[in-house]
Design a protein around this motif. Structure first.
Motif, PDB file in Angstrom:
ATOM      1  N   ASN A 145       0.855  -1.186   0.000  1.00 38.58           N
ATOM      2  CA  ASN A 145       0.000   0.000   0.000  1.00 38.58           C
ATOM      3  C   ASN A 145       0.891   1.235   0.000  1.00 38.58           C
ATOM      4  OD1 ASN A 145      -2.347  -1.750   0.584  1.00 38.58           O
ATOM      5  ND2 ASN A 145      -1.357  -1.922   2.583  1.00 38.58           N
ATOM      6  N   ILE A 146       0.999   1.885  -1.163  1.00 39.18           N
ATOM      7  CA  ILE A 146       1.859   3.073  -1.231  1.00 39.18           C
ATOM      8  C   ILE A 146       1.096   4.261  -0.654  1.00 39.18           C
ATOM      9  CG2 ILE A 146       3.075   4.655  -2.783  1.00 39.18           C
ATOM     10  CD1 ILE A 146       3.471   2.272  -4.665  1.00 39.18           C
ATOM     11  N   VAL A 147       1.631   4.833   0.431  1.00 37.64           N
ATOM     12  CA  VAL A 147       0.934   5.952   1.066  1.00 37.64           C
ATOM     13  C   VAL A 147       1.519   7.302   0.664  1.00 37.64           C
ATOM     14  CG1 VAL A 147       0.133   4.622   3.042  1.00 37.64           C
ATOM     15  CG2 VAL A 147       2.352   5.739   3.149  1.00 37.64           C
ATOM     16  N   ALA A 148       2.801   7.303   0.262  1.00 34.72           N
ATOM     17  CA  ALA A 148       3.429   8.565  -0.116  1.00 34.72           C
ATOM     18  C   ALA A 148       4.643   8.274  -0.983  1.00 34.72           C
ATOM     19  CB  ALA A 148       3.875   9.335   1.133  1.00 34.72           C
ATOM     20  N   ILE A 149       5.126   9.308  -1.672  1.00 32.19           N
ATOM     21  CA  ILE A 149       6.329   9.139  -2.495  1.00 32.19           C
ATOM     22  C   ILE A 149       7.336  10.214  -2.107  1.00 32.19           C
ATOM     23  CG2 ILE A 149       7.256   9.034  -4.833  1.00 32.19           C
ATOM     24  CD1 ILE A 149       4.394   8.349  -5.757  1.00 32.19           C
ATOM     25  N   ASP A 150       8.565   9.737  -1.927  1.00 27.26           N
ATOM     26  CA  ASP A 150       9.652  10.607  -1.527  1.00 27.26           C
ATOM     27  C   ASP A 150      10.442  10.960  -2.776  1.00 27.26           C
ATOM     28  OD1 ASP A 150      11.489  11.894   0.020  1.00 27.26           O
ATOM     29  OD2 ASP A 150      12.552  10.089   0.663  1.00 27.26           O
ATOM     30  N   GLY A 151      10.582  12.253  -3.068  1.00 23.28           N
ATOM     31  CA  GLY A 151      11.341  12.660  -4.251  1.00 23.28           C
ATOM     32  C   GLY A 151      12.484  13.568  -3.862  1.00 23.28           C
ATOM     33  N   ILE A 152      13.636  13.369  -4.481  1.00 26.70           N
ATOM     34  CA  ILE A 152      14.789  14.217  -4.194  1.00 26.70           C
ATOM     35  C   ILE A 152      15.216  14.918  -5.479  1.00 26.70           C
ATOM     36  CG2 ILE A 152      17.197  14.248  -3.442  1.00 26.70           C
ATOM     37  CD1 ILE A 152      16.531  11.665  -1.889  1.00 26.70           C
ATOM     38  N   ALA A 153      15.404  16.219  -5.379  1.00 26.58           N
ATOM     39  CA  ALA A 153      15.829  16.987  -6.547  1.00 26.58           C
ATOM     40  C   ALA A 153      17.311  17.288  -6.431  1.00 26.58           C
ATOM     41  CB  ALA A 153      15.043  18.285  -6.627  1.00 26.58           C
ATOM     42  N   VAL A 154      18.006  17.214  -7.565  1.00 27.71           N
ATOM     43  CA  VAL A 154      19.409  17.629  -7.606  1.00 27.71           C
ATOM     44  C   VAL A 154      19.419  19.090  -8.049  1.00 27.71           C
ATOM     45  CG1 VAL A 154      21.634  17.292  -8.733  1.00 27.71           C
ATOM     46  CG2 VAL A 154      20.235  15.316  -8.123  1.00 27.71           C
ATOM     47  N   ILE A 155      20.094  19.925  -7.267  1.00 27.44           N
ATOM     48  CA  ILE A 155      20.090  21.353  -7.588  1.00 27.44           C
ATOM     49  C   ILE A 155      21.519  21.840  -7.824  1.00 27.44           C
ATOM     50  CG2 ILE A 155      17.970  21.922  -6.349  1.00 27.44           C
ATOM     51  CD1 ILE A 155      19.695  22.782  -3.977  1.00 27.44           C
ATOM     52  N   SER A 156      21.641  22.903  -8.608  1.00 32.21           N
ATOM     53  CA  SER A 156      22.982  23.468  -8.787  1.00 32.21           C
ATOM     54  C   SER A 156      22.894  24.984  -8.837  1.00 32.21           C
ATOM     55  CB  SER A 156      23.639  22.915 -10.048  1.00 32.21           C
ATOM     56  OG  SER A 156      23.128  23.564 -11.181  1.00 32.21           O
ATOM     57  N   ASN A 157      24.066  25.608  -8.706  1.00 31.52           N
ATOM     58  CA  ASN A 157      24.138  27.067  -8.732  1.00 31.52           C
ATOM     59  C   ASN A 157      23.699  27.602 -10.091  1.00 31.52           C
ATOM     60  OD1 ASN A 157      26.010  29.661  -9.269  1.00 31.52           O
ATOM     61  ND2 ASN A 157      25.434  29.523  -7.133  1.00 31.52           N
ATOM     62  N   LYS A 158      23.146  28.821 -10.085  1.00 29.93           N
ATOM     63  CA  LYS A 158      22.585  29.381 -11.318  1.00 29.93           C
ATOM     64  C   LYS A 158      23.623  29.640 -12.407  1.00 29.93           C
ATOM     65  CE  LYS A 158      18.094  31.093 -10.539  1.00 29.93           C
ATOM     66  NZ  LYS A 158      17.157  32.209 -10.564  1.00 29.93           N
ATOM     67  N   SER A 215      22.528  21.374 -17.580  1.00 29.90           N
ATOM     68  CA  SER A 215      21.193  21.251 -16.991  1.00 29.90           C
ATOM     69  C   SER A 215      20.713  19.809 -16.941  1.00 29.90           C
ATOM     70  CB  SER A 215      20.200  22.099 -17.781  1.00 29.90           C
ATOM     71  OG  SER A 215      20.205  21.655 -19.123  1.00 29.90           O
ATOM     72  N   ASN A 216      21.510  18.906 -17.493  1.00 27.41           N
ATOM     73  CA  ASN A 216      21.119  17.494 -17.455  1.00 27.41           C
ATOM     74  C   ASN A 216      22.328  16.621 -17.116  1.00 27.41           C
ATOM     75  OD1 ASN A 216      19.396  15.164 -17.932  1.00 27.41           O
ATOM     76  ND2 ASN A 216      20.685  14.838 -19.741  1.00 27.41           N
ATOM     77  N   LEU A 217      22.111  15.647 -16.257  1.00 24.66           N
ATOM     78  CA  LEU A 217      23.178  14.709 -15.906  1.00 24.66           C
ATOM     79  C   LEU A 217      22.640  13.297 -16.064  1.00 24.66           C
ATOM     80  CD1 LEU A 217      24.413  16.298 -12.548  1.00 24.66           C
ATOM     81  CD2 LEU A 217      25.675  16.279 -14.696  1.00 24.66           C
ATOM     82  N   SER A 262      17.224  23.382 -11.020  1.00 34.05           N
ATOM     83  CA  SER A 262      16.903  21.987 -10.781  1.00 34.05           C
ATOM     84  C   SER A 262      17.447  21.186 -11.965  1.00 34.05           C
ATOM     85  CB  SER A 262      15.388  21.827 -10.654  1.00 34.05           C
ATOM     86  OG  SER A 262      15.064  20.472 -10.558  1.00 34.05           O
ATOM     87  N   VAL A 263      18.339  20.238 -11.668  1.00 38.98           N
ATOM     88  CA  VAL A 263      19.029  19.494 -12.730  1.00 38.98           C
ATOM     89  C   VAL A 263      18.201  18.271 -13.128  1.00 38.98           C
ATOM     90  CG1 VAL A 263      21.162  18.286 -13.340  1.00 38.98           C
ATOM     91  CG2 VAL A 263      21.238  20.230 -11.777  1.00 38.98           C
ATOM     92  N   SER A 264      18.050  18.065 -14.440  1.00 35.42           N
ATOM     93  CA  SER A 264      17.355  16.863 -14.909  1.00 35.42           C
ATOM     94  C   SER A 264      18.287  15.663 -14.833  1.00 35.42           C
ATOM     95  CB  SER A 264      16.917  17.044 -16.368  1.00 35.42           C
ATOM     96  OG  SER A 264      16.074  18.144 -16.481  1.00 35.42           O
ATOM     97  N   ASP A 323      19.081  11.869 -16.439  1.00 34.30           N
ATOM     98  CA  ASP A 323      18.801  11.033 -17.604  1.00 34.30           C
ATOM     99  C   ASP A 323      17.736  11.684 -18.491  1.00 34.30           C
ATOM    100  OD1 ASP A 323      20.644   9.069 -16.953  1.00 34.30           O
ATOM    101  OD2 ASP A 323      19.209   7.930 -15.751  1.00 34.30           O
ATOM    102  N   GLY A 324      17.770  12.990 -18.584  1.00 34.71           N
ATOM    103  CA  GLY A 324      16.834  13.713 -19.435  1.00 34.71           C
ATOM    104  C   GLY A 324      15.452  13.896 -18.836  1.00 34.71           C
ATOM    105  N   VAL A 325      15.258  13.454 -17.612  1.00 37.84           N
ATOM    106  CA  VAL A 325      13.938  13.580 -16.991  1.00 37.84           C
ATOM    107  C   VAL A 325      13.977  14.676 -15.925  1.00 37.84           C
ATOM    108  CG1 VAL A 325      12.114  12.392 -15.742  1.00 37.84           C
ATOM    109  CG2 VAL A 325      13.539  11.132 -17.353  1.00 37.84           C
ATOM    110  N   GLU A 326      13.067  15.607 -16.029  1.00 37.64           N
ATOM    111  CA  GLU A 326      12.996  16.711 -15.089  1.00 37.64           C
ATOM    112  C   GLU A 326      12.417  16.220 -13.758  1.00 37.64           C
ATOM    113  OE1 GLU A 326      10.631  20.848 -15.022  1.00 37.64           O
ATOM    114  OE2 GLU A 326      10.994  19.982 -17.000  1.00 37.64           O
ATOM    115  N   ALA A 327      12.929  16.792 -12.659  1.00 39.05           N
ATOM    116  CA  ALA A 327      12.390  16.418 -11.356  1.00 39.05           C
ATOM    117  C   ALA A 327      11.055  17.110 -11.150  1.00 39.05           C
ATOM    118  CB  ALA A 327      13.357  16.834 -10.249  1.00 39.05           C
ATOM    119  N   SER A 328       9.960  16.343 -11.286  1.00 36.78           N
ATOM    120  CA  SER A 328       8.645  16.945 -11.073  1.00 36.78           C
ATOM    121  C   SER A 328       7.717  15.870 -10.534  1.00 36.78           C
ATOM    122  CB  SER A 328       8.086  17.474 -12.397  1.00 36.78           C
ATOM    123  OG  SER A 328       7.797  16.387 -13.245  1.00 36.78           O
ATOM    124  N   GLU A 329       6.639  16.302  -9.920  1.00 34.80           N
ATOM    125  CA  GLU A 329       5.694  15.332  -9.361  1.00 34.80           C
ATOM    126  C   GLU A 329       5.176  14.361 -10.404  1.00 34.80           C
ATOM    127  OE1 GLU A 329       3.382  17.807  -5.953  1.00 34.80           O
ATOM    128  OE2 GLU A 329       2.469  15.959  -6.672  1.00 34.80           O
TER     129      GLU A 329
END
Lengths: 302, 283
Positions: free
Chosen positions: B111-124, B129-131, B219-221, B223-229
């Motif tokens: 029973n999945i109750v929540a999802i934990d997501g971590i974003a990789v961030i870098s200086n402006k 923009s992608n790793l 926010s760094v993508s 494998d080409g996928v943006e960190a988003s819900e």
């Protein structure tokens, strides 16, 4: 007769009030000591005193965890020593300037400024270090390690930043104690020295400062205590990775170790943090015992 | 004699009335109970240490709503939690990962109750923009130390992370399989500090919970996928993991207390708790 009894009972009540007050202070010191030892020693047994105090690998959450805090202890020792080496000469010369060289009007401006330095909360020092010192250190780091293959860039958060912040933070303590001890040196001594043909500078360094030595040393020891116990300011500028204390390495002090990891630590990790606290406590106690001895000597000399 | 009979009848009638009346009262009480939704008893959970924040907040909130229920949570680790569940020593097993096939075969339901997501961030100032996952691993293990190796500016990489014991750090290292192999230039003790340092230090890279990302950093993508819900829910973003409260058999087969726990988790109050600890709601 009546009034005499009344006086006696007042005396008696006052006496007990004093005893109780003193007992509270002693109780506080004793209970903190007992608590720190009770909480700090179990990890010495479960991890092993040698592995803990002399281990260099800090991996508290690994599958096979290691809890070596040697680098953290060394960082505190190196950081404190270096900040004293930088801060004390500046502080003593400032004290000389205030008491011997500056005109009364100038001293009236500089002395309160130094005293205000002591009143600034440590988090403000940290903030200034973060905004001014770290970017500057990062530039310096880039120039110095431009060709280095092995250096890990820390963005300016390093031991050197922490040392500079600490050196500034101990200034007011050392200056204030030194000023009062230099002022306490008898004017006859200075007059005798000048009369013998010594210059003003010679008098300061050969006569006045040696005479004020024990007072200045007290200031230095107080400064060591302040530097050793500081947490907030250096937590903001030192980077926080556990490394050998080299000037441009990100480092962690005994104090910042407690500040940063107490939040989520569990089990042995938590016990070890109490041991870190105990080590810090022992250092501070040692510094204070030295301080007490110095004060005794100073009063014996008077 | 007649008197005695009368007396007996009277006593019987009185007694009967009392009994009926009392049982009537009893029934009324039961109905009241249902109306107030107050159950009593104990719910036991065991498992993932990463779910501590969620479980503490959720159980506190649940117990405030159901004062006579006690919820106890032990943090023994995901696998140990599922093990306790299959042995029947707890009602719910917590896992901060998807269940393994072996676990599912033994009748444990995910029973999945929540999802934990971590974003990789870098200086402006950073232009990369992608790793890829490998590049991110190499950066954090110290194999790559300059952005130019990744096609960016000639700027050294300042590797920022969290302190040992942090849930975000544990999740980040676990998902990339670089547990305790990271070479951090800075270990900071809060999400806010990581954001502030990353936004102020040129060349820096860091990681934070997805909900904490703001405009001060890139926010760094991966494998080409943006960190988003959306991407996390779709399963295409690698730095995410489900928080599972596993049960033996479906929720509908559990006792009333466990059912009410899951009802609460899925209620608006429960959703609020999940969001408040920085997690994403599953669909």
């Amino acid at each position: 007769m009546n009034s005499r009894i009344k006086v006696n009972s007042t005396e008696l009540i006052a006496k007990y009030v004093f005893i109780v007050s003193a007992a509270i202070a002693i109780f506080a010191v004793a209970s903190i000591t007992v608590y720190m030892i009770a909480k700090g020693t179990p990890a010495l047994k479960s991890v092993g005193a040698v592995d803990l105090l002399f281990g260099t690998s800090w991996k508290p959450t690994a599958d096979s965890p290691s809890y070596g805090i040697l680098y953290i202890i060394l960082t505190s020792i190196v950081g404190t020593t270096a900040s004293i080496l930088i801060g004390v000469p500046i502080a003593v010369l400032t004290a000389v300037f205030l008491t011997e060289v500056a005109s009364k009007r100038l001293a009236a401006i500089v002395q309160p400024a130094v005293e205000l330095l002591a009143a600034i909360p440590s988090v403000i020092y940290g903030l200034l270090g973060l905004m001014l010192l770290n970017p500057f250190m990062f530039k310096l780091e880039k120039i110095l390690f431009n060709d280095s293959e092995t250096h890990q860039f820390t963005g300016g958060s390093n031991l050197l930043s922490a040392i500079i912040v600490l050196a500034i933070m101990i200034l007011p303590t050392v200056v204030n104690v030194s000023v009062s001890s230099i002022k306490a040196v008898s004017f006859d001594l200075r007059a005798a020295s000048l009369a013998l043909g010594a210059s003003k500078i010679q008098t300061i360094f050969k006569v006045t400062l040696p005479a004020a030595k024990s007072g200045i040393l007290t200031g230095v020891v107080l400064g060591i205590g302040r530097a050793l116990g500081e947490a907030m300011a250096i937590n903001m500028v030192a980077g926080g990775s556990v490394n050998l204390p080299l000037p441009f390495s990100s480092v962690r002090f005994l104090t910042t170790q407690l500040v940063s990891e107490m939040g989520y630590a569990e089990g042995i990790h938590r016990q070890v943090l109490f041991t870190v606290g105990l080590v810090l406590y022992i250092f501070i106690m040692a510094v204070n015992i030295v301080l007490l001895k110095l004060r005794k000597e100073a009063s014996a000399n008077d | 004699m007649k008197n005695l009979v009368l007396k007996t009848v009277a006593v019987c009638v009185t007694a009967l009335t009392l009994v009926v009346g009392m049982s009537g009262c009893g029934t009324a009480n039961v109905t009241d109970n249902k109306a107030g939704d107050s159950k009593s008893g104990k719910i036991t959970l065991a498992g993932s240490t990463s779910m501590e924040k969620l479980c503490e907040a959720m159980s506190e909130s649940y117990m405030a709503a159901n004062p006579s229920v006690t919820v106890t949570v032990e943090y023994t680790g995901s696998s140990a939690g599922i093990e306790s569940l299959s042995q029947g020593s707890v009602d719910i097993g917590n896992a901060s990962r998807g269940l393994k096939d072996g676990e599912k075969e033994s009748g444990v339901v995910e029973n999945i109750v929540a999802i934990d997501g971590i974003a990789v961030i870098s200086n402006k100032s950073n232009t990369v923009s992608n790793l890829t996952k490998e590049q991110l691993v190499d950066i954090y293990t110290g194999k790559i130390s300059n952005w130019k190796e990744l096609g960016g500016n000639d700027e050294s990489i300042v590797v920022i992370g969290r302190e040992a014991g942090s849930g975000t750090r544990a999740a980040f290292e676990e998902l990339l399989e670089i547990e305790d192999a990271c070479k951090y230039a800075q270990e900071l003790d809060s999400t806010g500090a990581v954001l502030a340092k990353t936004s102020s230090t040129p060349g820096s890279i860091g990681y934070v919970s997805l909900d904490a990302v703001d405009d001060s950093v890139i926010s760094v993508s991966l494998d080409g996928v943006e960190a988003s819900e959306e991407n996390i829910k779709a399963g295409s973003y690698i730095l995410s993991r489900p928080f599972v409260m596993a049960t033996m058999g479906d929720i509908s087969k559990q006792n009333d207390l466990v059912k009410s726990w899951f009802d609460y988790v899925k209620s608006d109050e429960g959703k609020e708790v999940i969001s408040s600890v920085g997690l994403i709601l599953p669909d």
